[in-house]
Design an enzyme around this catalytic site. Structure first.
Site, PDB file in Angstrom:
ATOM      1  N   ASP A 185      19.333  79.204  69.842  1.00  0.00           N
ATOM      2  CA  ASP A 185      18.295  79.034  70.858  1.00  0.00           C
ATOM      3  C   ASP A 185      18.717  79.910  72.029  1.00  0.00           C
ATOM      4  OD1 ASP A 185      16.824  78.289  73.101  1.00  0.00           O
ATOM      5  OD2 ASP A 185      16.616  76.204  72.476  1.00  0.00           O
ATOM      6  N   LYS A 232      10.059  79.733  79.612  1.00  0.00           N
ATOM      7  CA  LYS A 232      11.059  80.026  80.635  1.00  0.00           C
ATOM      8  C   LYS A 232      11.004  81.510  81.017  1.00  0.00           C
ATOM      9  CE  LYS A 232      11.812  75.731  79.714  1.00  0.00           C
ATOM     10  NZ  LYS A 232      12.773  75.268  78.721  1.00  0.00           N
TER      11      LYS A 232
END
Ligand SMILES: *Cc1c(COP(=O)(O)O)cnc(C)c1O
Length: 396
Positions: A187, A212
């Site tokens: 990730d 993000k």
């Protein structure tokens, strides 16, 4: 213009040009928003050619849309992947990947410092599915080696992790895992492909919460999985069934956000490094975690493998819960909010945010103390962020 084989463009160039030109129309520079749920066939002959694989085109909105395909191509170029699949959120990307690559009896290895909902999915849903999990310390290759079994299918970790920004030596993890036929999934939300290209270091699949840095403006939710055609194929199949796709408007915002990824990451990296160094010498600050600080446990790996430390700085204040709340409430520039990676700086205390409903003993065991603060540096001027932090520290 796709990247030429053997010739790699810089990350900023890929962020601007990757995946765009195939889907532009009417000489527009930008890729259109294809606001449609389905795609029509001129006649049955065309349909049959498509069914037989002689014609590559769109069919139905759950299987593909040119606006999100442009994002997928851009992410492929940025990560150096064959294929990418876009999702409605980062959680949707991770959970669909797990569904696609794990089955009853599979074993999974994950690291302890990890996004809360990912841990929840593993403990609640994967356990029900009959998948066993072993949790290990992020930077401990020996623990990783010992955790691997014949049934281990995946090693899943963030890098850098949340909130302690632990950095995985992906090359080393891949060496250990591949020797046992285990796939490595990273990730890479906190790193972005500009700070670390995990596939280059041997990772098999990369997951992103595009909510993000990739989106970068705190205005959308999306996720992605990138990797080889062979490993993406089951993920693409799963999303076609499960349906966690994004919509064309969100995909377009993501395309737009991604074009400035290079500039934004430079600023996030620079702001966070300056703030981390500044915080480290402030008396009310007990400890600072930032991968590029010499004091960080994984500094050596970070300095060797990352192009930048990212925008998140985690620190512990030399005070109690009430003092840490006074500090957080006194911050004027950053918003008190979950998330990270946008233009606006955000500040949060894990104890009052994502770890709120966790029993305090349990929380302490996880190292989440009452005065821990996670600061996500935006792209404002560092001088202003530091002046604001200074007055907030004085409020403790
Ligand atoms: C935010 C986040 C997620 C979840 O992504 P969503 O887009 O919110 O679903 C997963 N992993 C990490 C590291 C994250 O920061």
């Amino acid at each position: 213009m796709p990247e030429k084989p053997g010739k790699r463009r810089g990350g900023s160039t890929s962020a601007v040009h990757g995946g765009e030109r195939e889907h532009q129309q009417s000489d527009a520079i930008t890729t259109p928003i294809y606001q449609t749920s389905t795609f029509w066939f001129r006649n049955s002959e065309e349909l049959i050619a498509y069914q037989e694989g002689r014609l590559v085109r769109e069919e139905y909105g759950r299987y593909g849309n040119p606006t999100w395909k442009a994002v997928e191509r851009k992410l492929c170029e940025l990560e150096g992947a064959d294929e990418a699949v876009l999702f409605a959120s980062g959680m949707c990307a991770a959970t669909t990947l797990f569904f696609a690559h794990l089955k009853r009896g599979s074993h999974l290895v994950v690291t302890s410092d990890c996004y809360r909902r990912t841990r929840q999915f593993i403990s609640e849903f994967l356990t029900q599915m009959g998948v066993e999990t072993t949790v290990i310390d992020p930077a401990d290759t020996k623990q990783l080696e010992d955790a691997l079994r014949d049934e281990t299918a995946l090693f899943f970790t963030e890098s850098p992790t949340n909130p302690y920004l632990r950095v995985i030596d992906v090359k080393e993890a891949a060496r250990v895992c591949h020797a046992r036929g285990v796939r490595v999934v990273i990730d890479s939300t906190f790193a972005t492909p500009l700070n670390h290209r995990a596939l280059d270091d041997g990772a098999d699949l990369v997951v992103h919460s595009a909510t993000k840095y990739l989106g970068g403006h705190n205005d959308l939710l999306a996720g992605a999985v990138c990797g080889s055609s062979e490993l993406i194929e089951p993920v693409r199949h799963a999303v076609g069934v499960l349906g966690g796709i994004t919509d064309a408007n969100t995909a377009w915002l993501l395309l737009r956000g991604l074009k400035t990824l290079g500039l934004r990451m430079q600023r996030h990296n620079a702001n966070a490094l300056r703030i981390a160094r500044w915080l480290e010498v402030q008396p009310p600050v007990r400890r600072v975690w930032y991968p590029l600080l010499e004091s960080h446990p994984d500094h050596e790996i970070a300095a060797r493998t990352l192009a930048g430390g990212g925008g998140v700085v985690t620190f512990e204040l030399d005070t109690d819960l009430a003092g840490a709340i006074r500090f957080t409430d006194a911050c004027e520039l950053p918003y008190i909010a979950p998330s990270l990676g946008g233009a606006e700086s955000l500040v949060e205390m894990p104890v009052t945010m994502s770890f709120w409903d966790i029993d305090s003993n349990e929380r302490m065991k996880m190292g989440i103390t009452d005065s821990l603060v996670r600061y996500s540096c935006g792209i404002e001027d560092a001088d202003d962020l530091i002046a604001d932090l200074e007055q907030a520290l004085n409020a403790i």
